[in-house]
Design an enzyme around this catalytic site. Structure first.
Site, short mmCIF file in Angstrom:
data_model
loop_
_atom_site.label_atom_id
_atom_site.label_comp_id
_atom_site.label_asym_id
_atom_site.label_seq_id
_atom_site.Cartn_x
_atom_site.Cartn_y
_atom_site.Cartn_z
N ASP A 129 60.97 74.49 57.98
CA ASP A 129 60.19 73.51 57.58
C ASP A 129 61.03 72.39 56.66
OD1 ASP A 129 56.95 73.56 56.20
OD2 ASP A 129 58.68 72.26 54.99
N ASP A 142 58.15 59.94 61.05
CA ASP A 142 58.02 60.18 62.41
C ASP A 142 59.47 60.36 63.02
OD1 ASP A 142 55.28 60.28 62.12
OD2 ASP A 142 55.01 58.65 63.13
N GLU A 193 55.16 69.13 59.51
CA GLU A 193 56.73 69.32 59.61
C GLU A 193 57.47 70.62 59.69
OE1 GLU A 193 55.28 70.51 56.91
OE2 GLU A 193 57.03 70.01 55.35
N ASN A 227 58.02 60.54 53.34
CA ASN A 227 56.95 59.68 53.80
C ASN A 227 56.70 58.73 52.66
OD1 ASN A 227 56.36 60.46 56.66
ND2 ASN A 227 55.02 62.36 55.81
P1 GH3 Z 1 58.09 71.42 51.01
O1 GH3 Z 1 59.57 71.24 50.63
O2 GH3 Z 1 57.60 72.34 50.01
O3 GH3 Z 1 57.81 72.05 52.28
O4 GH3 Z 1 57.59 70.15 50.39
P2 GH3 Z 1 56.94 68.88 51.67
O5 GH3 Z 1 56.67 67.93 50.91
O6 GH3 Z 1 57.86 68.88 52.83
O7 GH3 Z 1 55.69 69.71 52.05
P3 GH3 Z 1 54.19 69.45 51.72
O8 GH3 Z 1 53.27 70.36 52.60
O9 GH3 Z 1 53.52 68.93 50.43
O10 GH3 Z 1 54.15 68.00 52.84
C1 GH3 Z 1 54.27 67.85 54.32
C2 GH3 Z 1 54.11 66.38 54.63
O11 GH3 Z 1 54.32 66.24 55.91
C3 GH3 Z 1 52.72 65.77 54.07
C4 GH3 Z 1 52.42 65.03 55.46
O12 GH3 Z 1 52.07 63.60 55.17
C5 GH3 Z 1 53.65 65.04 56.31
N1 GH3 Z 1 53.51 65.14 57.90
C6 GH3 Z 1 52.79 65.93 58.46
N2 GH3 Z 1 52.75 65.62 59.67
C7 GH3 Z 1 53.21 64.42 59.80
C8 GH3 Z 1 53.44 63.34 60.94
O13 GH3 Z 1 53.27 63.59 62.17
N3 GH3 Z 1 54.46 62.31 60.51
C9 GH3 Z 1 54.73 62.01 59.44
N4 GH3 Z 1 55.45 61.01 59.24
N5 GH3 Z 1 54.46 62.88 58.44
C10 GH3 Z 1 53.78 64.04 58.60
MG MG Z 2 58.14 70.54 54.10
MG MG Z 3 54.98 72.62 55.48
#
Ligand code: GH3
Ligand code: MG
Ligand code: MG
Length: 248
Positions: free
Chosen positions: A125, A142, A168, A133
């Site tokens: 992860d 992306d 992610e 983002n």
């Molecule tokens: P942690 O270190 O605890 O994993 O924090 P984090 O910010 O990585 O985790 P969190 O679950 O809060 O956020 C995950 C983010 O991933 C939120 C979402 O916008 C982003 N995301 C999910 N799918 C996609 C995608 O297909 N493209 C993009 N650009 N972002 C994505």
């Molecule tokens: Mg994460």
């Molecule tokens: Mg996650």
């Protein structure tokens, strides 16, 4: 062999039975009174054009019919294969998706030769990805996901299974891989990301990843349990500061 060819040959074979059928019916009409050989000679001498015409005519027509029928079946089968691949592929990264992971694990599980063969799972992860983002925009996020998928593909062995689990999070199933080897693979992915710089408008951006690793051996290996354990290890990696590999 393509169905169009198989069906064309089948049609040709069936078509060639027409003169044989006609011959047998005519022989029955004379109550099978003359010997087969004699009746054949008589028929052939009198009506060989009729028999040749039937042989060539029906065989060719049936072969064509078979070819077009088989061609349609080929098209449907190839479309089905394409749809199956599409339904199991993540369009952003080109890796398998959640559904693919499940299918691939079971396929791999059936292939295992010995009960003691270990199987490992890595749950990965990206760290603080939401912030990435929010700071640089979704398109850059992306791009990071594509880069990460590329790093995973480059690091694992050809028989290993990699998939985007969602968002992610990515998962690797490493068949015939023990705990020590799984940690090495996980460390390689983590290090590569740590040392890799992705630029945003010439600004270098550092992205790190946390990895949870789990290993099971033999018949006890179970997809849901393996993923659950790797997820638990990932949680510990996040809790203990991120950019880490934790193995259970
Ligand atoms: P942690 O270190 O605890 O994993 O924090 P984090 O910010 O990585 O985790 P969190 O679950 O809060 O956020 C995950 C983010 O991933 C939120 C979402 O916008 C982003 N995301 C999910 N799918 C996609 C995608 O297909 N493209 C993009 N650009 N972002 C994505
Ligand atoms: Mg994460
Ligand atoms: Mg996650």
């Amino acid at each position: 062999m393509k169905k169009s060819i198989t069906f064309a040959l089948l049609g040709f074979g069936l078509g060639s039975c027409a003169p044989l059928g006609a011959f047998l019916l005519l022989w029955r009409q004379v109550q099978f009174t003359s010997a087969l050989n004699d009746f054949f000679t008589l028929e052939w001498n009198q009506y060989h054009f009729f028999y040749e015409y039937m042989l060539v005519g029906t065989s060719v027509v049936f072969a064509f019919f078979g070819y077009f029928l088989g061609n349609d079946v080929d098209k449907i089968q190839s479309k089905n294969r394409r749809l199956l691949v599409e339904s199991q592929t993540d369009p952003l990264t080109g890796l398998g998706n959640h559904r693919y992971l499940h299918e691939a694990f079971h396929h791999q599980y059936q292939k295992r030769k010995s009960d003691s063969e270990p199987i490992s799972c890595l749950m990965m992860d990206l760290d603080f990805f939401k912030k990435v983002n929010d700071t640089f925009g979704h398109p850059f996020g992306d791009e990071v996901l594509r880069v990460f998928a590329h790093v995973i593909k480059k690091t694992i062995r050809p028989g290993d299974i990699a998939a985007r689990y969602g968002g992610e999070e990515f998962v690797c199933i490493l068949p015939n891989c023990n705990k020590g080897e799984a940690i090495k693979v996980a460390e390689r992915v983590r290090e590569t990301m740590e040392n890799h710089t992705i630029s945003f408008k010439k600004t270098p951006v550092k992205i790190t990843v946390s990895v949870g690793a789990a290993t099971e051996a033999g018949i006890s290996a179970n997809y849901h349990e393996l993923v659950r354990l790797a997820d638990k290890a990932l949680y510990q990696a996040k809790e203990s500061g991120r950019n880490k590999v934790v193995s259970i």
